[in-house]
Write a protein that holds these residues in place. Structure first.
Motif, PDB file in Angstrom:
ATOM      1  N   GLU A 290     -32.446   4.476  15.145  1.00 44.06           N
ATOM      2  CA  GLU A 290     -32.295   3.156  15.750  1.00 44.06           C
ATOM      3  C   GLU A 290     -32.591   3.211  17.240  1.00 44.06           C
ATOM      4  O   GLU A 290     -32.449   4.262  17.879  1.00 44.06           O
ATOM      5  CB  GLU A 290     -30.850   2.708  15.567  1.00 44.06           C
ATOM      6  N   ALA A 291     -32.929   2.069  17.804  1.00 41.77           N
ATOM      7  CA  ALA A 291     -33.255   1.988  19.228  1.00 41.77           C
ATOM      8  C   ALA A 291     -32.144   2.564  20.101  1.00 41.77           C
ATOM      9  O   ALA A 291     -32.392   3.127  21.165  1.00 41.77           O
ATOM     10  CB  ALA A 291     -33.508   0.542  19.601  1.00 41.77           C
TER      11      ALA A 291
ATOM     12  N   LYS B 278     -35.532  -6.795  16.233  1.00 40.12           N
ATOM     13  CA  LYS B 278     -35.211  -8.109  16.800  1.00 40.12           C
ATOM     14  C   LYS B 278     -36.433  -9.031  16.669  1.00 40.12           C
ATOM     15  O   LYS B 278     -36.685  -9.513  15.584  1.00 40.12           O
ATOM     16  CB  LYS B 278     -34.757  -7.946  18.251  1.00 40.12           C
TER      17      LYS B 278
ATOM     18  N   TYR C 281     -24.585  -3.693  26.385  1.00 41.63           N
ATOM     19  CA  TYR C 281     -25.459  -2.509  26.296  1.00 41.63           C
ATOM     20  C   TYR C 281     -25.576  -1.814  27.649  1.00 41.63           C
ATOM     21  O   TYR C 281     -25.674  -0.594  27.725  1.00 41.63           O
ATOM     22  CB  TYR C 281     -26.851  -2.884  25.771  1.00 41.63           C
TER      23      TYR C 281
ATOM     24  N   SER D 233     -34.494  -6.174  23.049  1.00 47.47           N
ATOM     25  CA  SER D 233     -34.403  -7.604  22.761  1.00 47.47           C
ATOM     26  C   SER D 233     -35.381  -8.415  23.590  1.00 47.47           C
ATOM     27  O   SER D 233     -35.258  -9.633  23.669  1.00 47.47           O
ATOM     28  CB  SER D 233     -32.989  -8.098  23.026  1.00 47.47           C
TER      29      SER D 233
ATOM     30  N   ALA E 250     -33.668  -8.174  28.412  1.00 46.95           N
ATOM     31  CA  ALA E 250     -33.146  -9.443  27.877  1.00 46.95           C
ATOM     32  C   ALA E 250     -31.950  -9.133  26.997  1.00 46.95           C
ATOM     33  O   ALA E 250     -31.921  -8.119  26.306  1.00 46.95           O
ATOM     34  CB  ALA E 250     -34.219 -10.167  27.087  1.00 46.95           C
TER      35      ALA E 250
HETATM   36  C1  PLP Z   1     -30.175  -4.832  19.643  1.00 44.66           C
HETATM   37  C2  PLP Z   1     -30.193  -4.152  20.942  1.00 44.66           C
HETATM   38  C3  PLP Z   1     -30.203  -2.770  21.036  1.00 44.66           C
HETATM   39  C4  PLP Z   1     -30.256  -1.869  19.853  1.00 44.66           C
HETATM   40  O1  PLP Z   1     -29.103  -1.819  19.174  1.00 44.66           O
HETATM   41  P1  PLP Z   1     -29.128  -1.386  17.658  1.00 44.66           P
HETATM   42  O2  PLP Z   1     -27.715  -1.071  17.385  1.00 44.66           O
HETATM   43  O3  PLP Z   1     -30.068  -0.233  17.560  1.00 44.66           O
HETATM   44  O4  PLP Z   1     -29.648  -2.586  16.911  1.00 44.66           O
HETATM   45  C5  PLP Z   1     -30.217  -2.209  22.286  1.00 44.66           C
HETATM   46  N1  PLP Z   1     -30.241  -2.947  23.394  1.00 44.66           N
HETATM   47  C6  PLP Z   1     -30.252  -4.278  23.349  1.00 44.66           C
HETATM   48  C7  PLP Z   1     -30.308  -5.059  24.624  1.00 44.66           C
HETATM   49  C8  PLP Z   1     -30.211  -4.918  22.124  1.00 44.66           C
HETATM   50  O5  PLP Z   1     -30.207  -6.254  22.076  1.00 44.66           O
END
Ligand code: PLP
Length: 356
Positions: free
Chosen positions: A39-40, A167, A66, A144, A114
């Motif tokens: 995952e990212a 996303k 985040y 995002s 974002a």
């Molecule tokens: C969705 C998102 C992530 C990644 O989170 P996951 O848990 O891998 O989906 C990271 N940073 C931002 C700003 C996000 O919106």
């Protein structure tokens, strides 16, 4: 196993190279990004682990959850972490960033481009310009933002960019990417504390830099996720990135028109900085909007934002008129209103693009 059964076909080198080049094109970079086997969030944690070290001061901008998490990972790596934190119904201003740089003299700056959680989008290009004036290494979480707004990695000169497809790109979440500039690689290589022999090690995953294709497929890339990602990024190419971004912009502006027609307010204060992926709705006196469970793409606020806002998740496949109309209809029901005038406001924004 029977002779006829062909079994599982591991990821081919040609598929891996296709994936890498689809990401390079998407990000407008000539450098091959690191394909992240997860995952990212794994790529984001790897960036923090790779750049952090005792003796380095890093300015971390916090405009949502985040960013807070990224700061904690930087601290774990031993860096001196200084923060600019704004209320989550605002984005950061370039003036705040500039003042913090002058005050703390960091060597690097990190921020989220974002925010889906708060519905705000930071002035990324301006922040990067200021960072360049001070010769800082720049780190951006664009998970995002990619597919929802401009992201020109080489032109903007951003050193680290994390992206995922789950996303705006309507893709799987099991494989993601981190784009790194030559200067970014030097910053990692000069860090004795950067992980090695670790799933967090970007250095272990460094692609060949001379433009030639990889000679082998990294063993840790989940095959099925990689294949699904190739399909998703190919669909984006077919639709056209500009059109994907336009769809997100129309979704956001029509969602805003819809909530205003219902007499409720956006959570984000400044309309110049709305995210195109989510529209956040201020709950304030509207007790009827305090939901515990999502209703379609309408979701309660996350964490500390629960009870303060509602999120309309109009991204990916839901960046379309129909999904926005369904979301606004759900809000109208919560508010005991007839949705008709709000639906009209939405259709006015989509105009003759209403078949999208
Ligand atoms: C969705 C998102 C992530 C990644 O989170 P996951 O848990 O891998 O989906 C990271 N940073 C931002 C700003 C996000 O919106």
């Amino acid at each position: 196993m029977s002779q006829e059964h062909k079994g599982f076909v591991p990821l081919l080198l040609s598929e891996f190279n296709t994936l890498t080049s689809l990401f390079s094109k998407l990000l407008f970079t000539q450098y091959p990004p690191v394909i992240i086997p997860g995952e990212a969030i794994l790529g984001i944690e790897a960036m923090a682990a790779g750049i952090s070290a005792p003796g380095r001061t890093i300015l971390n901008i916090v405009t949502g959850p985040y960013g807070s998490l990224f700061g904690k990972w930087l601290e774990r790596g031993g860096a001196t972490v200084v923060e600019v934190k704004v209320p989550f119904d605002e984005v950061v201003t370039v003036e705040e960033v500039a003042a913090a740089i002058e005050r703390y003299k960091p060597c690097a700056l990190s921020f989220v481009q974002a925010e889906v959680v708060t519905g705000g989008s930071n002035p990324a290009k301006e922040i990067l310009n200021i960072a360049h004036d001070f010769n800082l290494i720049t780190v951006m979480d664009s998970v995002s933002a990619v597919g929802g707004e401009a992201l020109l990695v080489d032109e903007w000169g951003v050193d680290f960019v994390a992206v995922g497809a789950q996303k705006a790109l309507a893709g799987p979440n099991g494989v993601s990417a981190v784009s790194i500039s030559p200067r970014g690689w030097e910053f990692l290589e000069s860090n004795e504390n950067a992980p090695r022999n670790s799933i967090l090690s970007l250095l272990d995953m460094k692609p060949s830099q001379n433009g030639s294709a990889s000679v082998r497929v990294p063993a840790n890339i989940p095959t099925l996720e990689a294949r699904a990602l190739i399909s998703a990024l190919t669909r984006i190419e077919e639709e056209g990135l500009a059109q994907v971004i336009k769809r997100h912009e129309l979704s956001a502006s029509s969602a805003i028109a819809g909530i205003k027609a219902l007499g409720v307010e956006p959570w984000q204060k400044d309309s110049k900085y709305y995210s195109t992926l989510t529209t956040t709705v201020r709950i304030s006196q509207e007790q009827n909007l305090r939901i515990d469970q999502p209703i379609g793409i309408v979701a309660p606020g996350d964490g500390e934002l629960f009870g303060n806002l509602l999120r309309i998740n109009h991204f990916g496949a839901n960046a379309c008129r129909q999904s926005v109309e369904e979301a606004i209809t759900a809000l109208a029901q919560l508010l005991n209103q007839d949705p008709d005038h709000a639906i009209k406001a939405i259709r006015l924004i989509w105009g003759n693009e209403h078949d999208q």
